[in-house]
Structures are given as structure tokens and as C-alpha cells.
Write an enzyme that holds these catalytic residues in place. Structure first.
Site, short mmCIF file in Angstrom:
data_model
loop_
_atom_site.label_atom_id
_atom_site.label_comp_id
_atom_site.label_asym_id
_atom_site.label_seq_id
_atom_site.Cartn_x
_atom_site.Cartn_y
_atom_site.Cartn_z
N GLU A 1 42.71 41.45 47.17
CA GLU A 1 42.13 41.39 48.52
C GLU A 1 41.22 42.60 48.75
O GLU A 1 41.39 43.64 48.11
CB GLU A 1 43.29 41.40 49.53
CG GLU A 1 42.86 41.37 50.98
CD GLU A 1 44.01 41.05 51.94
OE1 GLU A 1 45.18 41.12 51.52
OE2 GLU A 1 43.72 40.74 53.11
N ASN B 1 44.58 31.39 55.69
CA ASN B 1 45.65 32.26 55.19
C ASN B 1 46.55 32.67 56.35
O ASN B 1 46.06 33.09 57.40
CB ASN B 1 45.05 33.54 54.58
CG ASN B 1 46.14 34.56 54.25
OD1 ASN B 1 46.88 34.40 53.29
ND2 ASN B 1 46.26 35.60 55.08
N GLU B 2 47.82 32.53 56.15
CA GLU B 2 48.82 32.95 57.16
C GLU B 2 48.31 32.63 58.56
O GLU B 2 48.19 33.52 59.42
CB GLU B 2 49.18 34.43 57.02
CG GLU B 2 49.98 34.70 55.76
CD GLU B 2 50.63 36.08 55.69
OE1 GLU B 2 50.46 36.90 56.61
OE2 GLU B 2 51.33 36.33 54.69
N TYR C 1 57.72 38.48 50.70
CA TYR C 1 57.72 39.86 50.21
C TYR C 1 59.14 40.39 50.15
O TYR C 1 59.95 40.12 51.04
CB TYR C 1 56.86 40.75 51.12
CG TYR C 1 55.37 40.51 50.88
CD1 TYR C 1 54.74 41.08 49.78
CD2 TYR C 1 54.62 39.70 51.73
CE1 TYR C 1 53.38 40.86 49.54
CE2 TYR C 1 53.26 39.48 51.49
CZ TYR C 1 52.66 40.06 50.40
OH TYR C 1 51.32 39.85 50.15
N GLU D 1 51.45 34.66 47.62
CA GLU D 1 51.68 36.09 47.85
C GLU D 1 53.16 36.34 47.67
O GLU D 1 53.99 35.71 48.35
CB GLU D 1 51.25 36.51 49.26
CG GLU D 1 49.75 36.61 49.43
CD GLU D 1 49.34 37.16 50.80
OE1 GLU D 1 50.05 38.00 51.36
OE2 GLU D 1 48.28 36.71 51.28
N GLN E 1 49.47 43.04 44.77
CA GLN E 1 48.09 42.65 44.49
C GLN E 1 47.62 43.47 43.29
O GLN E 1 47.75 44.68 43.34
CB GLN E 1 47.18 42.93 45.67
CG GLN E 1 47.60 42.32 46.99
CD GLN E 1 46.49 42.44 48.01
OE1 GLN E 1 45.39 42.93 47.78
NE2 GLN E 1 46.82 41.99 49.22
O1 AHR Z 1 49.15 41.30 50.88
C1 AHR Z 1 48.98 41.98 52.09
C2 AHR Z 1 48.95 41.06 53.29
O2 AHR Z 1 50.19 40.45 53.43
C3 AHR Z 1 47.99 39.90 53.20
O3 AHR Z 1 46.70 40.25 53.60
C4 AHR Z 1 48.58 38.92 54.17
O4 AHR Z 1 48.26 37.59 53.86
C5 AHR Z 1 50.06 39.21 54.11
O5 AHR Z 1 50.62 39.32 55.36
#
Ligand code: AHR
Length: 519
Positions: free
Chosen positions: A49, A196-197, A264, A320, A369
Site C-alpha cells: 500500500e 476496500n473495507e 490482523y 489482508e 505488507q
Molecule cells: O494494512 C493496513 C490497513 O489495515 C489497510 O489500509 C486497511 O485496509 C486495514 O484496515
């Protein structure tokens, strides 16, 4: 000293010694006779990103940099990442995708507008890395691009014209513009993200609204594989609403092929995530436990998808995932720069085992990332570069790409702490087109070596076995700039075979790969 006292002292000493002994027998059954689903190579995908030092001062240093580069792209990073056989790279975000105006990133670099990256650090984005640069990076890496279009602050026309600019071989104003910008032939870009999201940084939409917006955009986006935004990782209602909504679309419209999923691993809380390197066992445990929790959550999502899409037409795309800690002290909080330790090598192994074991529905995953951001493969400091422990897990596991997943059954003791207990072992296994079987095993217990028996059901004899391992003496070992690597792949020989059984001694806190060739 009387005898009773002596016994007590000896017992106390023995119990205070860390549990380095091999204390239990555990079994792993590998059902080679039940191998069925292909582990899509795209599960080994990555994400880059416009965030912090991911692109600028990461992948891209500009043509005038003294750091060796090809049109601004760092040669050492490309050479290193090629070791991973990266199958797909997602770009330009993340949250940034929803503010990205693709036209800002084409044409003569000096004429590209300066904009502010409001999501990540409020820094000036000079747009010097745009569509052409990203697609050149993919060509250098030998990877397929995956581009996320802006549906929250851009128009439907912006979105479909970007796809036309990149992929069309027809004559039009847009393709003439591409040609004027130096690219005659279209690129082949199969994967396109439609937002995205969108429940959060992508426009704070609810599921019904997003589904309608998705349908409107997707109807005009002429792309081979379109990926919708999923909801928050545990939002099953979003998944139901989306899968129901797209069924209303007339069948002549090629509406959707995948739905994204983001997860995450946070070891403490979102407010105080904890240090990437300076942590205690409690945090090691929660990192492992929270990564393992992804499996149950994915299974819930997959169950909903199996109900609403029984023909398995819509893939689950975990685009992600990875570990997220506090930024390194002294760095910009908006840049998400974190070190990467042995703990992360194991988090990567656990995640990849989970995806391998659910390959029927999960067709892509992209760790967040690649360079200098979150759970990165590569970290840079000026001209220096390190390969992280996570890099080595991806290198070890690449043997699973496009191999057939073999179901495994694990019966092992738990890793027990004051905060709870979790299984000590995580396993996935596959067989490739040459008949080679690869078994990847994570021993996530930081103290205890584990002796396990691997029983290969459906196989009478095993050929030559080789082993590789990622391990270190401390939980927080990491690779630092200018120092010898503390975490890397080493050869592993602590196993014995007999007929169709292998006994293996798995060191504590390790990732092991056993490769079994055909006899
Ligand atoms: O990876 C960092 C951020 O986490 C991304 O931009 C977003 O899609 C997610 O919340």
C-alpha cells in the site's frame, strides 16, 4: 540436612528448570489417500500500500537514487522477493485505495499532482509511483498484479476507465492515452478489487448499501476476477447480505468472483498493541492464540458461504492478514513500521497452515505488507536491507503453491499458560505434481520440544526425506541491520523413518518443513 529436606530441594530445582525436555508423544496423521483440494498459489500473495515506507523509501527509491535500481525500483528488494515466488501483489491499498485517483499517477512524473495521504501519516504523495511503475514492479517480480479500485471517493467511470486503460486492446481515448504514456500493449491484470473495507475506511457503508454500490460498479467494470469487500472479520450478516444481493443480478452480468476477508493478529489490544521485539511470554501466547482464532472465524465465514453459495463460485480472499504491533519507537505512528521476530515466523506459519487446510474456499491471501510496513518480508534502512523471519517462513512454505492439500489430524498436548491453553502443534501438508509430499509443522510452545509420530496413511513406503527449520534460542530473535542473521532457514535432521511412519523431534518455538520424495 535430613533426607526429606534433600528430596524437597531436588524437587524444587527440577521444577524450576525450563521445560526443555522432550516430555510427550504426539501424533500427526497425514491422510495422503484423502488429498483433494488444490492449494491455490495465490494464498502466498502479498500486499503493498501507499503507506509509510512501503512504496517510497521501500520498493521505490526513484531513478536518481544511489541505491541500485531499475527505473526507481530497488534491485536488492526485487532479487530477494524473487526467492519467494510471489504469485500476486495487491496495490494501491488498503484504505489508501479509496482515496487514490489513478489519473494522478500516470503521465510525465514531473507533471503529476501532489496530494496528501490523509490515511497514513498525512504525508505528501507525489504520485511518482503510479500504474505504470506498479505494473513494471510486478513484471520484475514475475508476479500477477491485483489492483483495488476506488469506489468510495471515485466514480464508476473512473473505475471502469482505469480497467480499460490497463487491460484493453481496443482503440479508444483511454487506450491512446496509455500508448502516449509509453505502453503500447495492454497489461494482463486478472484481479480487481471493488473497494476496500467499505464498512470502515472505505466509506463507512452498511452491508445493504455496499452491496448496491458494488453491483453498480461491478456491472461496468469489465474484469476477469472481481473481488468484493467483506465486512469486519466476524460479521457474518455482511456475508449473507452480499451473497444474497448478488443473486439478484441478471446472469449475463459477470458480477463477482471473490469476497475479501481481513484479519490482523493483535497480541494485546488495538489501543496498546505491544512491542514487536520487547515482549514477554504472555504476549507470545496471545499472538499464537489470536492467530489460531482466525481458523474458527474463517470456518464460520465458510459455513455461511457454503449455505449461500453452495456451488463455491465466490472465493474467500484473505487479502489482508498478519501481525500488527506498536510502531518502532521514534518512527511516525502513521507509518506502521515494526520489527519482525521469530514470533512472526510462527504467526506466518500458523496462518499459512490455516489457509492450506481450507483451500477449498480460500483462493487467495495477501500478507500485510511486503516492505517496511506491518508484518513485512523486507525491512530497509537507507541502502541496507534485511530479510525478516516471516520472509523465511514464506520461503519455506512456497512448496505448497498449487499442490494438493492433504488433510491432517493432529493429536498433541496443549501449550498451557496462566492465560489459557492452545494446541502446541499446527500442521498442514500437500502433495505436488511430482508426488513429493511436504509437511509443515509449527511447534508454538516456546519451552517444550515435542516428539511426534507422523503416520502417512495411504502410503506404504516413503522415499528420501529432507528437513528444514526456522528456530532460534529466544522468542524475540530478529534480523537486524548490519548484523549476522539471527533467524533463517537451516537444515533439520532430527527425524527417523520406518515404513510409512516418521518420528520427529520438533524443537520448541520452531517452524519445520519435512519433504518426502517418492520412493
Ligand atoms: O494494512 C493496513 C490497513 O489495515 C489497510 O489500509 C486497511 O485496509 C486495514 O484496515
Amino acid at each position: 540436612m535430613n533426607f526429606k529436606k534433600l528430596v524437597l530441594i531436588v524437587a524444587l530445582v527440577l521444577f524450576s528448570i525450563p521445560q526443555r525436555v522432550i516430555a510427550q508423544t504426539n501424533s500427526i496423521v497425514v491422510h495422503t489417500d484423502l488429498a483433494k483440494d488444490t492449494i491455490s498459489k495465490y494464498i502466498y500473495g502479498h500486499f503493498a500500500e501507499h503507506l509509510g515506507r512501503g512504496i517510497y523509501d521501500g520498493f521505490y527509491v526513484g531513478q536518481t537514487s544511489e541505491i541500485p535500481n531499475i527505473h526507481g525500483i530497488r534491485k536488492d528488494i526485487v532479487a530477494s522477493l524473487k526467492e519467494l515466488d510471489i504469485p500476486v501483489l495487491r496495490w494501491p491499498g488498503g484504505c489508501f485505495a479509496e482515496q487514490y485517483q489513478w489519473r494522478d499517477g500516470i503521465g510525465p512524473v514531473a507533471e503529476r499532482p501532489l496530494v496528501v495521504n490523509t490515511f497514513w501519516g498525512g504525508v505528501t504523495e507525489d504520485n511518482s509511483f503510479g500504474t505504470h511503475e506498479f505494473l513494471e514492479l510486478c513484471e520484475l517480480l514475475g508476479t500477477e498484479p491485483y489492483i483495488a479500485v476506488n469506489i468510495a471517493s471515485g466514480t464508476v467511470k473512473d473505475a471502469y476507465q482505469w480497467i480499460e486503460y490497463v487491460t484493453s486492446d481496443k482503440d479508444s481515448e483511454i487506450t491512446r492515452l496509455r500508448k502516449r504514456n509509453g505502453r503500447d500493449q495492454p497489461w494482463k491484470v486478472k484481479f480487481w478489487g471493488i473497494g476496500n473495507e467499505n464498512w470502515g475506511c472505505g466509506g463507512s457503508m452498511n452491508a445493504e448499501y455496499y452491496t448496491d454500490v458494488f453491483k453498480r460498479f461491478s456491472t461496468y467494470c469489465n474484469a476477469e476476477f472481481k473481488i468484493a469487500s467483506g465486512g469486519v472479520f466476524d460479521d457474518l450478516e455482511w456475508t449473507k447480505t452480499f451473497l444474497t444481493g448478488i443473486q439478484e443480478v441478471p446472469s449475463f452480468i459477470n458480477i463477482a468472483h471473490g469476497m475479501s476477508y481481513h484479519y490482523y493478529t493483535i497480541s494485546n489490544s488495538w489501543e496498546a498493541k505491544g512491542s514487536a521485539t520487547d515482549f514477554v511470554e504472555k504476549e507470545w501466547f496471545s499472538s499464537m492464540r489470536n492467530t489460531l482464532k482466525m481458523e474458527a472465524n474463517l470456518e464460520d465465514q465458510i459455513a455461511v458461504m457454503d449455505t449461500y453459495d453452495p456451488a463455491n463460485k465466490i472465493a474467500l480472499i484473505a487479502d489482508e492478514w498478519g501481525a500488527w504491533y506498536d510502531v518502532e519507537p521514534g518512527t511516525n505512528p502513521g507509518f506502521l513500521y515494526q520489527q519482525n521476530t521469530l514470533r512472526d515466523a510462527l504467526v506466518a506459519g500458523l496462518g499459512l497452515n490455516i489457509f492450506n487446510n481450507h483451500a477449498r474456499r480460500i483462493k487467495m491471501a495477501n500478507i500485510a505488507q511486503t516492505v517496511n510496513v506491518l508484518q513485512a518480508m523486507i525491512l530497509t534502512k537507507g541502502a541496507q536491507m534485511v530479510k525478516t523471519p516471516s520472509f523465511y517462513t514464506f520461503k519455506l512454505y512456497k512448496v505448497h503453491q498449487d499442490a494438493i492439500s492433504i488433510p491432517t489430524e493432529v493429536s498433541a498436548g496443549n501449550y498451557v499458560t496462566d492465560d489459557g491453553e492452545i494446541p502446541s502443534l499446527s500442521v498442514s501438508s500437500s502433495i505436488d505434481k511430482f508426488g513429493t509430499i511436504n509437511i509443515s509443522i509449527v511447534n508454538l510452545n516456546p519451552h517444550q520440544d515435542i516428539q511426534a509420530t507422523i503416520d502417512l496413511q495411504g502410503l506404504e513406503k516413503i522415499g528420501v526425506i529432507t528437513g528444514q527449520i526456522i528456530a532460534a534460542n529466544t522468542m524475540n530473535a530478529y534480523n537486524d541491520f548490519g548484523k549476522e542473521e539471527a533467524v533463517t532457514i537451516q537444515s533439520f535432521t532430527h527425524f527417523k523413518k520406518k515404513d510409512s511412519t516418521i518420528s520427529v523431534d520438533l524443537p520448541s518455538k520452531s517452524v519445520v518443513l519435512l519433504t518426502l520424495r517418492k520412493p
